[in-house]
Motif scaffolding. Structure first.
Motif, PDB file in Angstrom:
ATOM      1  N   ALA A  17      43.406  40.032  50.185  1.00  0.00           N
ATOM      2  CA  ALA A  17      43.261  41.148  49.253  1.00  0.00           C
ATOM      3  C   ALA A  17      43.641  40.641  47.864  1.00  0.00           C
ATOM      4  O   ALA A  17      44.348  39.638  47.723  1.00  0.00           O
ATOM      5  N   ILE A  18      43.167  41.336  46.856  1.00  0.00           N
ATOM      6  CA  ILE A  18      43.527  40.971  45.489  1.00  0.00           C
ATOM      7  C   ILE A  18      45.026  41.188  45.326  1.00  0.00           C
ATOM      8  O   ILE A  18      45.566  42.225  45.676  1.00  0.00           O
ATOM      9  N   GLY A  19      45.713  40.171  44.801  1.00  0.00           N
ATOM     10  CA  GLY A  19      47.152  40.230  44.615  1.00  0.00           C
ATOM     11  C   GLY A  19      47.924  39.383  45.601  1.00  0.00           C
ATOM     12  O   GLY A  19      49.120  39.153  45.423  1.00  0.00           O
ATOM     13  N   ASP A  20      47.267  38.896  46.671  1.00  0.00           N
ATOM     14  CA  ASP A  20      47.945  38.032  47.629  1.00  0.00           C
ATOM     15  C   ASP A  20      48.294  36.698  46.973  1.00  0.00           C
ATOM     16  O   ASP A  20      47.544  36.180  46.145  1.00  0.00           O
ATOM     17  N   VAL A  21      49.425  36.135  47.363  1.00  0.00           N
ATOM     18  CA  VAL A  21      49.821  34.812  46.879  1.00  0.00           C
ATOM     19  C   VAL A  21      49.372  33.800  47.921  1.00  0.00           C
ATOM     20  O   VAL A  21      49.700  33.917  49.103  1.00  0.00           O
ATOM     21  N   VAL A  22      48.597  32.805  47.467  1.00  0.00           N
ATOM     22  CA  VAL A  22      48.039  31.796  48.367  1.00  0.00           C
ATOM     23  C   VAL A  22      48.349  30.402  47.843  1.00  0.00           C
ATOM     24  O   VAL A  22      48.734  30.224  46.686  1.00  0.00           O
ATOM     25  N   ARG A  23      48.198  29.404  48.728  1.00  0.00           N
ATOM     26  CA  ARG A  23      48.418  28.008  48.341  1.00  0.00           C
ATOM     27  C   ARG A  23      47.185  27.201  48.713  1.00  0.00           C
ATOM     28  O   ARG A  23      46.633  27.347  49.807  1.00  0.00           O
ATOM     29  N   THR A  63      47.685  33.366  42.599  1.00  0.00           N
ATOM     30  CA  THR A  63      47.430  34.742  43.009  1.00  0.00           C
ATOM     31  C   THR A  63      45.929  34.970  43.082  1.00  0.00           C
ATOM     32  O   THR A  63      45.191  34.560  42.190  1.00  0.00           O
ATOM     33  N   VAL A  64      45.492  35.656  44.132  1.00  0.00           N
ATOM     34  CA  VAL A  64      44.070  35.975  44.297  1.00  0.00           C
ATOM     35  C   VAL A  64      43.699  37.037  43.263  1.00  0.00           C
ATOM     36  O   VAL A  64      44.335  38.085  43.178  1.00  0.00           O
ATOM     37  N   ILE A  65      42.678  36.751  42.456  1.00  0.00           N
ATOM     38  CA  ILE A  65      42.230  37.730  41.469  1.00  0.00           C
ATOM     39  C   ILE A  65      40.804  38.191  41.726  1.00  0.00           C
ATOM     40  O   ILE A  65      40.324  39.106  41.067  1.00  0.00           O
ATOM     41  N   VAL A 101      38.631  33.517  44.054  1.00  0.00           N
ATOM     42  CA  VAL A 101      39.030  33.190  42.687  1.00  0.00           C
ATOM     43  C   VAL A 101      40.539  33.342  42.629  1.00  0.00           C
ATOM     44  O   VAL A 101      41.085  34.393  42.931  1.00  0.00           O
ATOM     45  N   MET A 102      41.224  32.259  42.219  1.00  0.00           N
ATOM     46  CA  MET A 102      42.680  32.210  42.249  1.00  0.00           C
ATOM     47  C   MET A 102      43.219  31.921  40.858  1.00  0.00           C
ATOM     48  O   MET A 102      42.734  31.008  40.175  1.00  0.00           O
ATOM     49  N   HIS A 103      44.207  32.698  40.413  1.00  0.00           N
ATOM     50  CA  HIS A 103      44.875  32.455  39.136  1.00  0.00           C
ATOM     51  C   HIS A 103      46.065  31.547  39.384  1.00  0.00           C
ATOM     52  O   HIS A 103      46.938  31.844  40.187  1.00  0.00           O
ATOM     53  N   VAL A 104      46.091  30.420  38.690  1.00  0.00           N
ATOM     54  CA  VAL A 104      47.169  29.453  38.834  1.00  0.00           C
ATOM     55  C   VAL A 104      47.975  29.443  37.541  1.00  0.00           C
ATOM     56  O   VAL A 104      47.393  29.337  36.453  1.00  0.00           O
ATOM     57  N   PRO A 105      49.301  29.571  37.607  1.00  0.00           N
ATOM     58  CA  PRO A 105      50.108  29.521  36.390  1.00  0.00           C
ATOM     59  C   PRO A 105      49.913  28.200  35.647  1.00  0.00           C
ATOM     60  O   PRO A 105      49.894  27.132  36.256  1.00  0.00           O
ATOM     61  N   GLY A 106      49.739  28.283  34.352  1.00  0.00           N
ATOM     62  CA  GLY A 106      49.531  27.091  33.539  1.00  0.00           C
ATOM     63  C   GLY A 106      48.074  26.692  33.424  1.00  0.00           C
ATOM     64  O   GLY A 106      47.726  25.882  32.572  1.00  0.00           O
ATOM     65  N   GLN A 107      47.223  27.206  34.280  1.00  0.00           N
ATOM     66  CA  GLN A 107      45.796  26.925  34.231  1.00  0.00           C
ATOM     67  C   GLN A 107      45.072  28.257  34.211  1.00  0.00           C
ATOM     68  O   GLN A 107      45.655  29.297  34.473  1.00  0.00           O
ATOM     69  N   ALA A 108      43.794  28.237  33.903  1.00  0.00           N
ATOM     70  CA  ALA A 108      43.038  29.493  33.853  1.00  0.00           C
ATOM     71  C   ALA A 108      42.811  30.031  35.260  1.00  0.00           C
ATOM     72  O   ALA A 108      43.574  30.865  35.729  1.00  0.00           O
ATOM     73  N   VAL A 109      41.794  29.569  35.922  1.00  0.00           N
ATOM     74  CA  VAL A 109      41.469  30.034  37.274  1.00  0.00           C
ATOM     75  C   VAL A 109      40.925  28.871  38.088  1.00  0.00           C
ATOM     76  O   VAL A 109      40.475  27.861  37.543  1.00  0.00           O
ATOM     77  N   ARG A 110      40.958  29.049  39.405  1.00  0.00           N
ATOM     78  CA  ARG A 110      40.314  28.107  40.328  1.00  0.00           C
ATOM     79  C   ARG A 110      39.423  28.914  41.264  1.00  0.00           C
ATOM     80  O   ARG A 110      39.795  29.997  41.695  1.00  0.00           O
ATOM     81  N   VAL A 111      38.275  28.358  41.578  1.00  0.00           N
ATOM     82  CA  VAL A 111      37.374  28.962  42.552  1.00  0.00           C
ATOM     83  C   VAL A 111      37.360  28.024  43.754  1.00  0.00           C
ATOM     84  O   VAL A 111      36.970  26.864  43.644  1.00  0.00           O
ATOM     85  N   LEU A 112      37.838  28.555  44.900  1.00  0.00           N
ATOM     86  CA  LEU A 112      37.995  27.725  46.086  1.00  0.00           C
ATOM     87  C   LEU A 112      37.360  28.400  47.295  1.00  0.00           C
ATOM     88  O   LEU A 112      37.311  29.626  47.370  1.00  0.00           O
TER      89      LEU A 112
END
Length: 123
Positions: A4-10, A19-21, A32-43
């Motif tokens: 779900a949006i808001g889950d913390v994933v690794r 965090t899943v955004i 789509v994951m928001h990583v602190p210090g970076q914009a986003v990652r798509v995995l």
């Protein structure tokens, strides 16, 4: 895996947490994951592991409903035990009737909370 949006994933590849955004439920199953210090990652979903589930904070309304359910369940347990006592049942049967009445109402409340909870998408 259900996210779900808001889950913390690794990310399993480099162990970066975020965090899943956003979720893409199409054929590719991308997250789509928001990583602190970076914009986003798509995995892809299979490269992630869940660290913490998102849970909405309880509001005053939710607390009041939970309190009302507990009070109602205690009253139902008392009524069930008293009814068994009036019919001449033993203390063991009174306890079983009280436990059954309480757990019945509690189960209905828990199922309602689960159905009204955060929607999760399979990725």
């Amino acid at each position: 895996m259900r996210l779900a949006i808001g889950d913390v994933v690794r990310d399993r590849r480099d162990l970066v947490m975020g965090t899943v955004i956003g979720l893409d439920s199409g054929n590719s199953r991308l997250v789509v994951m928001h990583v602190p210090g970076q914009a986003v990652r798509v995995l892809p979903g299979q490269d992630l592991e869940i660290i913490r589930r998102y849970a909405r904070p309880r509001t005053t309304r939710h607390r009041m409903v939970a309190l009302a359910v507990v009070v109602g369940a205690v009253i139902a347990a008392y009524v069930a035990a008293h009814s068994v006592e009036l019919l001449g049942g033993s203390w063991l049967l009174m306890g079983a009737a009280a436990l059954g009445a309480y757990s019945g109402l509690d189960t209905v409340y828990r199922l309602g909370v689960r159905l009204a909870g955060t929607r999760r998408t399979r990725v």
